[in-house]
Design a protein around this motif. Sequence first.
Motif, PDB file in Angstrom:
ATOM      1  N   GLY A  70       0.892  -1.420  -0.043  1.00  7.15           N
ATOM      2  CA  GLY A  70      -0.012  -0.046   0.026  1.00  7.15           C
ATOM      3  C   GLY A  70       0.832   1.290  -0.020  1.00  7.15           C
ATOM      4  O   GLY A  70       0.368   2.361   0.370  1.00  7.15           O
ATOM      5  N   ASP A  81       0.743  -4.093   5.203  1.00  7.62           N
ATOM      6  CA  ASP A  81      -0.749  -4.432   5.189  1.00  7.62           C
ATOM      7  C   ASP A  81      -1.117  -5.019   6.441  1.00  7.62           C
ATOM      8  O   ASP A  81      -0.512  -5.586   7.095  1.00  7.62           O
ATOM      9  CB  ASP A  81      -0.697  -5.397   4.182  1.00  7.62           C
ATOM     10  N   THR A  96      -1.860  -0.495   6.411  1.00 11.68           N
ATOM     11  CA  THR A  96      -2.962  -0.148   5.573  1.00 11.68           C
ATOM     12  C   THR A  96      -4.197  -1.099   5.584  1.00 11.68           C
ATOM     13  O   THR A  96      -3.830  -2.164   6.207  1.00 11.68           O
ATOM     14  CB  THR A  96      -2.426  -0.106   3.982  1.00 11.68           C
ATOM     15  N   LYS A  97      -5.209  -0.904   4.862  1.00 11.55           N
ATOM     16  CA  LYS A  97      -6.301  -1.882   4.749  1.00 11.55           C
ATOM     17  C   LYS A  97      -6.965  -2.471   6.176  1.00 11.55           C
ATOM     18  O   LYS A  97      -7.415  -3.495   6.048  1.00 11.55           O
ATOM     19  CB  LYS A  97      -5.798  -2.986   4.083  1.00 11.55           C
ATOM     20  N   GLU A 103      -9.707   2.915   0.260  1.00 12.28           N
ATOM     21  CA  GLU A 103      -8.874   3.094  -1.122  1.00 12.28           C
ATOM     22  C   GLU A 103      -8.812   4.472  -1.772  1.00 12.28           C
ATOM     23  O   GLU A 103      -7.916   4.635  -2.503  1.00 12.28           O
ATOM     24  CB  GLU A 103      -9.503   2.146  -2.153  1.00 12.28           C
TER      25      GLU A 103
END
Length: 439
Positions: free
Chosen positions: A104, A211, A237-238, A266
């Motif tokens: 990411g 991630d 991220t995510k 996103e």
Amino acid sequence: LGSSLRGSLDKLQGKSRLDEDDVEEIVREIQRSLLSADVDVNLVMDLSSSIKERALNEEPPGGTSARDHVLKIVYEELVGLIGESTDIPLEPQTILLAGLQGSGKTTTAAKMAWWFSTKGLRAAVIQTDTFRPGAYDQAKQMCERAEVEFYGDPDEEDPVKIARDGLEATEDADIHIVDTAGRHALEDALIDEIEDIDSAVNPDRSLLVLDAAIGQGAKDQARQFDDSIGIDGVAITKLDGTAKGGGALTAVNETDSSIGFLGTGETVQDIERFEPNGFISRLLGMGDLKQLSERVERAMAETQEEEDDWDPEDIMKGSFTLKDMQKQMEAMNRMGPLDQVLDMIPGLGGGFKDQLPDDAMDVTQDRMRSFDVIMDSMTEAELENPRTIGASRVRRIARGSGKDEETVQELLEQHKMMERTIKQFQGMGDGDMQRMMKK
Ligand code: GDP
Ligand code: MG
């Protein structure tokens, strides 16, 4: 899982002391939650033993249930492990992003640039990924969406040259975020490349992008990147998915760093500055941990008479900063306008207010909202020391908040006026107070 932790905590309802079995059960549930959130087993074990020891040996403050007390301990131990947010000052700097492919980085680069721009700083992203086809276009598009500067060169093969050229091409920007290529695994080529870029751009900070779904693989990555370029912070991220990001704690622990940013979607606005409370509650699958901890905190403060929470009476002592003004504005939302807040201060009679200049305390709803947005674009230091806010900072703050410089000036004026008024009150002797109260 959160619910079984909640279940065992609920069993403690009404108890004022914990026995060994209670503590064992809670610690087991916490272990389960943390392990399923990918927190490293050794970290979980260390944490468990400190929680056990404290829960059994520390006396809950008067009026606090055993349940709340143990939650507060869990919360504090987790804060101790995870730490505060990575220090990222709002000043010109170069930030290097590292991480494996797909973690990411590119998304985070654009998001961070957007975040800095909301703080009134001009941010640019430099894309040095020459490895992944489409990396240039992806980064360019995201930067367009974020409305931040972008530099890349699809025809250049040398990432180090792109990094150097990029810094030069964007030299007017305050913030330079250097995005790098990743590979699927930690190959020597990846490490060599990022080391070269690191020496070329000499970043102020390097962040490792992970991630949220990363498990214990975080450890090797963190070790290698830290050895090669030095990691100052982690971006997870995510977090909008099912993964809770516990693996990132391993990286934080391994690099002796902290978490700086969280990615929660996103689009370029889906970024949050890390703050331990929300993250810990998410890790444990419990929404109300912070509140609970604060409740215990309050109970303790009441018994110890050591309050650091804002209190209307505080404005009668010491200095009145923008921070006080902001808190006071928040308080107004709960308590009503300042003149009514003043009514709540023991020792101040009604006659007191009549002495105020009419507009001294007049902050209308609209102005309050504007002021609030403006204060969000200030640093902690600026809020504490409004006097340091000169013309260039006014410009930056205006840009960041989307308000005009005049409104920023108005806010500073308003603050000065309130400060003066409050100083007057402070200067009044007891005799004056008495006389007023009798009126
Ligand atoms: P890079 O290879 O490290 O540069 O990773 P990218 O920035 O290209 O991201 C890889 C994929 O993850 C892309 O499809 C992104 O849209 C997606 N992604 C990145 N951050 C987030 C996030 O916070 N939430 C979600 N849902 N997807 C993300
Ligand atoms: Mg990328």
